[in-house]
Design a protein around this motif. Structure first.
Motif, PDB file in Angstrom:
ATOM      1  N   THR A 142      17.387 -17.231   0.946  1.00 52.68           N
ATOM      2  CA  THR A 142      17.486 -18.683   0.997  1.00 52.68           C
ATOM      3  C   THR A 142      18.722 -19.084   0.212  1.00 52.68           C
ATOM      4  OG1 THR A 142      15.085 -18.920   1.122  1.00 52.68           O
ATOM      5  CG2 THR A 142      16.342 -20.862   0.485  1.00 52.68           C
ATOM      6  N   LEU A 143      19.693 -19.663   0.903  1.00 53.91           N
ATOM      7  CA  LEU A 143      20.960 -20.015   0.277  1.00 53.91           C
ATOM      8  C   LEU A 143      21.222 -21.491   0.514  1.00 53.91           C
ATOM      9  CD1 LEU A 143      23.377 -18.790  -1.235  1.00 53.91           C
ATOM     10  CD2 LEU A 143      24.464 -18.405   0.978  1.00 53.91           C
ATOM     11  N   TYR A 144      21.300 -22.253  -0.596  1.00 54.09           N
ATOM     12  CA  TYR A 144      21.511 -23.703  -0.509  1.00 54.09           C
ATOM     13  C   TYR A 144      20.462 -24.378   0.371  1.00 54.09           C
ATOM     14  CZ  TYR A 144      25.948 -21.992  -2.274  1.00 54.09           C
ATOM     15  OH  TYR A 144      26.914 -21.335  -3.005  1.00 54.09           O
ATOM     16  N   GLY A 145      19.212 -23.921   0.217  1.00 57.37           N
ATOM     17  CA  GLY A 145      18.098 -24.545   0.911  1.00 57.37           C
ATOM     18  C   GLY A 145      17.908 -24.103   2.350  1.00 57.37           C
ATOM     19  N   MET A 146      18.725 -23.174   2.825  1.00 59.33           N
ATOM     20  CA  MET A 146      18.617 -22.712   4.219  1.00 59.33           C
ATOM     21  C   MET A 146      18.348 -21.212   4.259  1.00 59.33           C
ATOM     22  SD  MET A 146      21.732 -24.809   6.037  1.00 59.33           S
ATOM     23  CE  MET A 146      21.241 -24.171   7.645  1.00 59.33           C
ATOM     24  N   ASP A 147      17.523 -20.819   5.236  1.00 56.59           N
ATOM     25  CA  ASP A 147      17.221 -19.404   5.423  1.00 56.59           C
ATOM     26  C   ASP A 147      18.384 -18.742   6.149  1.00 56.59           C
ATOM     27  OD1 ASP A 147      15.696 -17.109   5.257  1.00 56.59           O
ATOM     28  OD2 ASP A 147      14.729 -17.447   7.178  1.00 56.59           O
ATOM     29  N   ASN A 148      18.960 -17.696   5.550  1.00 58.09           N
ATOM     30  CA  ASN A 148      20.132 -17.040   6.124  1.00 58.09           C
ATOM     31  C   ASN A 148      19.886 -15.560   6.347  1.00 58.09           C
ATOM     32  OD1 ASN A 148      22.697 -19.023   5.876  1.00 58.09           O
ATOM     33  ND2 ASN A 148      21.310 -19.371   4.170  1.00 58.09           N
ATOM     34  N   VAL A 149      20.447 -15.044   7.423  1.00 59.06           N
ATOM     35  CA  VAL A 149      20.486 -13.605   7.675  1.00 59.06           C
ATOM     36  C   VAL A 149      21.960 -13.227   7.654  1.00 59.06           C
ATOM     37  CG1 VAL A 149      19.901 -11.744   9.251  1.00 59.06           C
ATOM     38  CG2 VAL A 149      18.403 -13.745   9.086  1.00 59.06           C
ATOM     39  N   ASN A 150      22.428 -12.737   6.526  1.00 58.60           N
ATOM     40  CA  ASN A 150      23.854 -12.476   6.334  1.00 58.60           C
ATOM     41  C   ASN A 150      24.219 -11.035   6.686  1.00 58.60           C
ATOM     42  OD1 ASN A 150      24.221 -15.091   5.266  1.00 58.60           O
ATOM     43  ND2 ASN A 150      23.663 -14.382   3.217  1.00 58.60           N
ATOM     44  N   PRO A 151      25.355 -10.826   7.348  1.00 60.22           N
ATOM     45  CA  PRO A 151      25.823  -9.457   7.606  1.00 60.22           C
ATOM     46  C   PRO A 151      26.142  -8.731   6.297  1.00 60.22           C
ATOM     47  CG  PRO A 151      27.045 -11.082   8.920  1.00 60.22           C
ATOM     48  CD  PRO A 151      26.262 -11.847   7.898  1.00 60.22           C
ATOM     49  N   LYS A 157      31.095  -1.565   4.192  1.00 56.72           N
ATOM     50  CA  LYS A 157      31.396  -0.836   5.425  1.00 56.72           C
ATOM     51  C   LYS A 157      32.678  -0.027   5.307  1.00 56.72           C
ATOM     52  CE  LYS A 157      29.030  -4.146   8.436  1.00 56.72           C
ATOM     53  NZ  LYS A 157      29.168  -5.109   9.550  1.00 56.72           N
ATOM     54  N   GLU A 158      33.535  -0.383   4.358  1.00 56.14           N
ATOM     55  CA  GLU A 158      34.795   0.336   4.177  1.00 56.14           C
ATOM     56  C   GLU A 158      34.624   1.632   3.394  1.00 56.14           C
ATOM     57  OE1 GLU A 158      37.240  -2.587   2.308  1.00 56.14           O
ATOM     58  OE2 GLU A 158      37.491  -3.775   4.128  1.00 56.14           O
ATOM     59  N   ILE A 159      33.437   1.851   2.830  1.00 55.87           N
ATOM     60  CA  ILE A 159      33.169   3.072   2.061  1.00 55.87           C
ATOM     61  C   ILE A 159      32.745   4.185   3.013  1.00 55.87           C
ATOM     62  CG2 ILE A 159      31.738   4.105   0.262  1.00 55.87           C
ATOM     63  CD1 ILE A 159      31.412   1.332  -0.939  1.00 55.87           C
ATOM     64  N   ASP A 160      33.269   5.365   2.817  1.00 50.42           N
ATOM     65  CA  ASP A 160      32.933   6.522   3.648  1.00 50.42           C
ATOM     66  C   ASP A 160      31.425   6.746   3.639  1.00 50.42           C
ATOM     67  OD1 ASP A 160      32.572   9.057   4.801  1.00 50.42           O
ATOM     68  OD2 ASP A 160      34.493   9.768   4.045  1.00 50.42           O
ATOM     69  N   GLU A 161      30.818   6.832   4.828  1.00 47.75           N
ATOM     70  CA  GLU A 161      29.373   7.015   4.966  1.00 47.75           C
ATOM     71  C   GLU A 161      28.867   8.226   4.192  1.00 47.75           C
ATOM     72  OE1 GLU A 161      26.840   5.478   6.576  1.00 47.75           O
ATOM     73  OE2 GLU A 161      28.019   3.747   7.186  1.00 47.75           O
ATOM     74  N   GLU A 162      29.691   9.261   4.088  1.00 44.98           N
ATOM     75  CA  GLU A 162      29.269  10.484   3.414  1.00 44.98           C
ATOM     76  C   GLU A 162      29.065  10.276   1.919  1.00 44.98           C
ATOM     77  OE1 GLU A 162      32.043  13.540   4.292  1.00 44.98           O
ATOM     78  OE2 GLU A 162      31.558  13.616   6.429  1.00 44.98           O
ATOM     79  N   LEU A 163      29.627   9.192   1.376  1.00 41.87           N
ATOM     80  CA  LEU A 163      29.498   8.918  -0.054  1.00 41.87           C
ATOM     81  C   LEU A 163      28.289   8.053  -0.378  1.00 41.87           C
ATOM     82  CD1 LEU A 163      33.242   8.140  -0.849  1.00 41.87           C
ATOM     83  CD2 LEU A 163      32.013  10.301  -1.191  1.00 41.87           C
ATOM     84  N   LEU A 164      27.570   7.598   0.647  1.00 42.56           N
ATOM     85  CA  LEU A 164      26.477   6.658   0.441  1.00 42.56           C
ATOM     86  C   LEU A 164      25.125   7.297   0.690  1.00 42.56           C
ATOM     87  CD1 LEU A 164      27.977   3.551   2.284  1.00 42.56           C
ATOM     88  CD2 LEU A 164      28.060   4.069  -0.156  1.00 42.56           C
TER      89      LEU A 164
END
Length: 204
Positions: A142-151, A157-164
């Protein structure tokens, strides 16, 4: 060697906030504190740090770092805005709000120079960790009173998948349908005062 972990999931009720999700911190705190390791929460802005301090102060011994302030002894958690984190190091670091619109901030999304400054702040934040790093984001908030689905933040996403080491909660998002919000057995007229469990008192 820093062990990076990406986590996101449901926020405990007492930690629900309009700015960020710190559920992972609570779930990991007991284990980390037993090992007497330093723990820091790094937020994007001072405002978010102030909210984190307010939410956590009732439950943990926390300190919010401010310009020219010194570190206090016996602090369980240090809350640090990203612009004040340079030069500090901690065993465990939680960088919270890793979503588009928060980190990086909405105001920077259309400006290449501002995005680069946000990316620099992100680099400062993640390099504060000596042992373990969490990058925390929420599927819903909930951001500023609104329900949000943020990416998820582009910086993650710029981090190498192998490091996560991803810990993703695949729980389906709840869908609120209009027909389920109406009591079909009740009679309503214009001007009636009504009370809703979530939205409170109102007038039709």
């Amino acid at each position: 060697l820093v062990e990076p972990v990406v986590r996101h999931g449901k926020t405990p009720q007492f930690l629900q906030s309009e700015v960020f999700d710190v559920s992972t911190i609570v779930s990991q705190y007991e284990e980390l504190s037993k090992k007497h390791r330093s723990i820091a929460i790094i937020t994007k802005t001072t405002e978010e740090a102030m909210i984190a301090e307010k939410l956590l102060a009732e439950h943990l011994n926390v300190q919010r770092l401010e310009p020219n302030s010194s570190l206090q002894p016996n602090i369980h958690l240090l809350i640090v805005p990203s612009h004040l984190a340079k030069g500090l190091e901690f065993d465990n670091v939680f960088v919270i709000g890793m979503e588009e619109g928060i980190f990086p901030h909405n105001n920077s999304l259309e400006d290449y120079g501002q995005i680069e400054e946000e990316r620099r702040l992100f680099y400062v934040a993640i390099t504060r960790a000596k042992k373990k790093l969490w990058l925390v984001n929420s599927k819903r908030r909930t951001l500023y009173g609104m329900d949000n689905v943020n990416p998820v933040s582009r910086f993650m996403k710029e981090i190498d998948e192998e490091l996560l080491d991803k810990d993703v909660n695949e729980e389906e998002s709840k869908v609120i349908r209009k027909e389920n919000m109406i009591d079909k057995n009740a009679e309503y007229n214009v001007g009636d005062r009504v009370k809703h469990d979530t939205f409170g008192i109102g007038v039709i």
